[in-house]
Design an enzyme around this catalytic site. Structure first.
Site, PDB file in Angstrom:
ATOM      1  N   GLU A 100       0.795  -1.231   0.000  1.00  0.00           N
ATOM      2  CA  GLU A 100       0.000   0.000   0.000  1.00  0.00           C
ATOM      3  C   GLU A 100       0.827   1.280   0.000  1.00  0.00           C
ATOM      4  O   GLU A 100       0.645   2.145   0.864  1.00  0.00           O
ATOM      5  CB  GLU A 100      -0.999  -0.046   1.167  1.00  0.00           C
ATOM      6  CG  GLU A 100      -1.894  -1.276   1.061  1.00  0.00           C
ATOM      7  CD  GLU A 100      -2.843  -1.457   2.255  1.00  0.00           C
ATOM      8  OE1 GLU A 100      -2.821  -0.624   3.166  1.00  0.00           O
ATOM      9  OE2 GLU A 100      -3.583  -2.450   2.258  1.00  0.00           O
ATOM     10  N   ASN A 154       2.354  -4.385  -3.527  1.00  0.00           N
ATOM     11  CA  ASN A 154       0.948  -4.768  -3.365  1.00  0.00           C
ATOM     12  C   ASN A 154       0.109  -3.546  -2.971  1.00  0.00           C
ATOM     13  O   ASN A 154       0.563  -2.742  -2.158  1.00  0.00           O
ATOM     14  CB  ASN A 154       0.902  -5.820  -2.240  1.00  0.00           C
ATOM     15  CG  ASN A 154      -0.411  -6.541  -2.111  1.00  0.00           C
ATOM     16  OD1 ASN A 154      -0.944  -7.043  -3.095  1.00  0.00           O
ATOM     17  ND2 ASN A 154      -0.933  -6.624  -0.889  1.00  0.00           N
ATOM     18  N   HIS A 161     -10.186  -5.937  -2.937  1.00  0.00           N
ATOM     19  CA  HIS A 161     -11.264  -5.875  -1.939  1.00  0.00           C
ATOM     20  C   HIS A 161     -12.431  -5.200  -2.640  1.00  0.00           C
ATOM     21  O   HIS A 161     -12.481  -3.980  -2.748  1.00  0.00           O
ATOM     22  CB  HIS A 161     -10.815  -5.081  -0.707  1.00  0.00           C
ATOM     23  CG  HIS A 161      -9.742  -5.782   0.066  1.00  0.00           C
ATOM     24  ND1 HIS A 161      -9.966  -6.971   0.723  1.00  0.00           N
ATOM     25  CD2 HIS A 161      -8.436  -5.480   0.272  1.00  0.00           C
ATOM     26  CE1 HIS A 161      -8.844  -7.369   1.310  1.00  0.00           C
ATOM     27  NE2 HIS A 161      -7.892  -6.484   1.049  1.00  0.00           N
ATOM     28  N   GLU A 214      -5.789 -10.400  -2.365  1.00  0.00           N
ATOM     29  CA  GLU A 214      -6.640 -10.318  -1.160  1.00  0.00           C
ATOM     30  C   GLU A 214      -8.122 -10.278  -1.528  1.00  0.00           C
ATOM     31  O   GLU A 214      -8.904  -9.524  -0.948  1.00  0.00           O
ATOM     32  CB  GLU A 214      -6.286  -9.070  -0.332  1.00  0.00           C
ATOM     33  CG  GLU A 214      -4.820  -8.993   0.063  1.00  0.00           C
ATOM     34  CD  GLU A 214      -4.480  -7.807   0.971  1.00  0.00           C
ATOM     35  OE1 GLU A 214      -5.411  -7.166   1.507  1.00  0.00           O
ATOM     36  OE2 GLU A 214      -3.284  -7.539   1.137  1.00  0.00           O
ATOM     37  N   ASP A 254     -11.877 -10.322  -1.855  1.00  0.00           N
ATOM     38  CA  ASP A 254     -13.166 -10.574  -1.204  1.00  0.00           C
ATOM     39  C   ASP A 254     -14.195  -9.658  -1.860  1.00  0.00           C
ATOM     40  O   ASP A 254     -13.838  -8.654  -2.484  1.00  0.00           O
ATOM     41  CB  ASP A 254     -13.145 -10.439   0.329  1.00  0.00           C
ATOM     42  CG  ASP A 254     -12.475  -9.187   0.856  1.00  0.00           C
ATOM     43  OD1 ASP A 254     -12.450  -8.169   0.147  1.00  0.00           O
ATOM     44  OD2 ASP A 254     -11.984  -9.220   2.009  1.00  0.00           O
TER      45      ASP A 254
HETATM   46  O1  G2I Z   1      -7.697  -4.366   5.861  1.00  0.00           O
HETATM   47  C1  G2I Z   1      -7.782  -5.447   4.989  1.00  0.00           C
HETATM   48  C2  G2I Z   1      -6.428  -5.788   4.394  1.00  0.00           C
HETATM   49  C3  G2I Z   1      -5.971  -4.667   3.474  1.00  0.00           C
HETATM   50  N1  G2I Z   1      -4.704  -4.999   2.868  1.00  0.00           N
HETATM   51  C4  G2I Z   1      -3.651  -5.370   3.755  1.00  0.00           C
HETATM   52  C5  G2I Z   1      -4.086  -6.454   4.715  1.00  0.00           C
HETATM   53  O2  G2I Z   1      -3.061  -6.740   5.629  1.00  0.00           O
HETATM   54  C6  G2I Z   1      -5.352  -6.069   5.439  1.00  0.00           C
HETATM   55  O3  G2I Z   1      -5.670  -7.149   6.319  1.00  0.00           O
HETATM   56  C7  G2I Z   1      -6.354  -6.827   7.481  1.00  0.00           C
HETATM   57  C8  G2I Z   1      -6.585  -8.078   8.307  1.00  0.00           C
HETATM   58  O4  G2I Z   1      -7.384  -8.980   7.578  1.00  0.00           O
HETATM   59  C9  G2I Z   1      -7.312  -7.702   9.595  1.00  0.00           C
HETATM   60  O5  G2I Z   1      -7.417  -8.846  10.444  1.00  0.00           O
HETATM   61  O6  G2I Z   1      -5.608  -5.914   8.219  1.00  0.00           O
HETATM   62  C10 G2I Z   1      -6.322  -5.447   9.347  1.00  0.00           C
HETATM   63  C11 G2I Z   1      -5.559  -4.325  10.003  1.00  0.00           C
HETATM   64  O7  G2I Z   1      -5.321  -3.276   9.121  1.00  0.00           O
HETATM   65  C12 G2I Z   1      -6.567  -6.602  10.302  1.00  0.00           C
HETATM   66  O8  G2I Z   1      -7.349  -6.174  11.384  1.00  0.00           O
HETATM   67  C13 G2I Z   1      -6.769  -6.275  12.643  1.00  0.00           C
HETATM   68  C14 G2I Z   1      -7.625  -5.513  13.615  1.00  0.00           C
HETATM   69  O9  G2I Z   1      -7.624  -4.144  13.239  1.00  0.00           O
HETATM   70  C15 G2I Z   1      -7.055  -5.618  14.989  1.00  0.00           C
HETATM   71  O10 G2I Z   1      -7.917  -4.984  15.898  1.00  0.00           O
HETATM   72  C16 G2I Z   1      -6.840  -7.074  15.348  1.00  0.00           C
HETATM   73  O11 G2I Z   1      -6.153  -7.168  16.592  1.00  0.00           O
HETATM   74  O12 G2I Z   1      -6.677  -7.623  13.041  1.00  0.00           O
HETATM   75  C17 G2I Z   1      -6.009  -7.765  14.260  1.00  0.00           C
HETATM   76  C18 G2I Z   1      -5.781  -9.247  14.541  1.00  0.00           C
HETATM   77  O13 G2I Z   1      -7.001  -9.938  14.578  1.00  0.00           O
END
Ligand code: G2I
Length: 448
Positions: free
Chosen positions: A152, A193, A229, A257, A259
């Site tokens: 990003e 990415n 996304h 990624e 969805d």
């Molecule tokens: O935001 C969607 C994706 C966008 N591109 C980069 C990816 O790395 C990103 O993934 C998401 C994860 O799927 C989420 O799971 O990134 C988020 C954070 O930016 C992740 O969320 C975080 C929550 O914000 C936290 O509160 C939590 O502790 O997931 C953490 C682990 O469950």
């Protein structure tokens, strides 16, 4: 290209899911492999048990740790590392003969507070970044197929995002990150990415120009990841030409990624639309030769980031919260099934693996490939994963290669042809320590 026809895990997955098997009746990972792409999923390490693990292992040929390789996960306190989650995902992948997408080395988000709250000079930050890459990519050297090296980097208008890194170092941080990653793990494919770069527009134009600049500087970038996304009914019509223009620059591309979210509640009509949307994303990748594969960002609605980030929206993945297949699953399967060019009927094989003898550190195994079809095999391959660190040291009557835990064996000219009902055996010597369990994901494929 070869076609994988038998995988015992497929039966297990079918037994676990409520809905009937797809039209093609084969795991998605095998359908994808037969088309020369991988089908991956993001996973959450702590969930890798039970039905979730069965589906993740059986249906997907690649896994991406959803959070476990991010900086705040691996180095929450400066100099104190926690690799438990990342190790677990990599071990899972190796036990299931899967590739790993490492995600992600350099990002503006999910950084530890010692880093975001610290005050560092530009030189210090550059050093912190390249050291981090050396440590993390170095730890998993040879075991990661694709690294999202920089994630990003751009704003929505295509300009450089003023992240912690860009503020201190300007665009040069990107080149430095890729060079550090190449040095740490020369075999991994290195990706840049981003999201909202899926269709042609200001942001993807910015990405295109950035990749051109990096290539002109000789930066070791192998691929560009498109997160995808997406919103129901809004797959960009320019997805395929966009992927193609990047591929024409001489880099690989991948959907990293995927969805497709919708307003809840999900209805039959929305789920049907989602099926068509998933299929069109898969088809766009298949249409571009340099598209390496597609990864879904979580395979089940029980493990998706969407409801937390977009209140009122969800149902974005191919499996529902109870791990039952949704129409989107069939959309993926159908897109991966060749149209008008069905696999030859009557061609099939089966494979067995037997440890014949074993001593303190070594063993000899025999692998037998049997033609279970009605036409002669013209070439065969088998694949498996070693779950306990076993290494092949010598092989005969096949070309055997091992990459990390994954072993591939292919026929030689003199034993490529196998008549219906016939079989061919080859042998190998290997090393083991601790335990020498049978291989996982043992499969065979026909064709050369
Ligand atoms: O935001 C969607 C994706 C966008 N591109 C980069 C990816 O790395 C990103 O993934 C998401 C994860 O799927 C989420 O799971 O990134 C988020 C954070 O930016 C992740 O969320 C975080 C929550 O914000 C936290 O509160 C939590 O502790 O997931 C953490 C682990 O469950």
């Amino acid at each position: 290209m070869f076609r994988r026809l038998s995988a015992s895990v497929a039966l297990l997955a079918a037994a676990l899911t409520a809905t009937p098997a797809s039209a093609a009746d084969a795991p998605l990972r095998d359908l994808a492999a037969a088309r020369g792409v991988y089908l991956g999923t993001a996973v959450t390490a702590s969930r890798l048990t039970g039905g979730y693990a069965q589906i993740a292992g059986a249906e997907f040929g690649s896994v991406t740790p959803g959070n476990e390789m991010k900086w705040s996960s691996v180095e929450p306190t400066r100099g104190t590392y926690d690799w438990s989650g990342a190790d677990r995902v990599v071990a899972f992948a190796e036990a299931n003969g899967q590739e790993v997408r490492g995600h992600t080395l350099v990002w503006h988000s999910q950084l530890p507070s010692w880093l975001t709250g610290g005050s560092f000079t530009a030189d210090e930050l550059r050093r912190i970044m390249t050291d981090h890459i050396a440590v993390e990519a170095g730890r998993y050297k040879g075991r990661i197929d694709h690294w999202d090296v920089v994630n990003e980097p751009l704003n929505d208008d295509g300009t450089l995002r003023q992240s912690l890194w860009a503020k201190a170092l300007g665009e040069s941080y990107i080149a430095d990150a890729f060079r550090a990653a190449r040095a740490a793990d020369p075999a991994a494919k290195l990706y840049l990415n981003d999201y909202s770069t899926d269709g042609i527009g200001a942001k993807s134009d910015g990405m295109y120009a950035l990749v051109e600049r990096l290539l002109a500087q000789g930066v070791p970038i192998d691929g560009v990841g498109f997160q995808a996304h997406l919103v129901l009914g809004q797959v960009p019509v320019t997805l395929e030409p966009n992927l193609r223009r990047f591929a024409d620059l001489g880099v690989d591309v991948a959907i990293t990624e995927l969805d497709i979210r919708m307003q809840l509640p999900a209805t039959e009509a929305k789920l049907d639309r989602q099926k068509a949307d998933y299929a069109s994303v898969l088809r766009a990748c298949l249409a571009v030769t340099r598209c390496a594969g597609v990864t879904v960002w979580g395979f089940t609605d029980a493990d998706s980031w969407i409801p937390d980030f977009f209140p009122g929206e969800g149902a974005a993945t191919p499996y529902d919260e109870n791990l039952a297949r949704k129409p989107a699953y069939d959309g993926i399967a159908e897109a991966l099934t060749p149209v008008g060019n069905p696999p030859p009927t009557g061609t099939a094989c089966a494979v067995t693996y037997t440890v014949q003898s074993q001593w303190n550190t070594g063993f000899t195994a025999q692998v037998t490939v049997r033609n279970t079809g009605t036409t002669a095999l013209d070439g065969w391959r088998t694949e498996w994963g070693y779950g306990s660190g076993q290494r092949v040291t010598q092989a005969w009557n096949a070309t055997v290669t091992q990459t990390a835990a994954r072993v591939t064996a292919a026929s030689l000219s003199y034993n490529a042809s196998v008549p219906p009902g016939g079989s061919v055996s080859f042998g190998l010597n290997g090393t083991w320590s601790g335990t020498n369990p049978p291989p996982t994901g043992l499969s065979c494929a026909t064709g050369s």
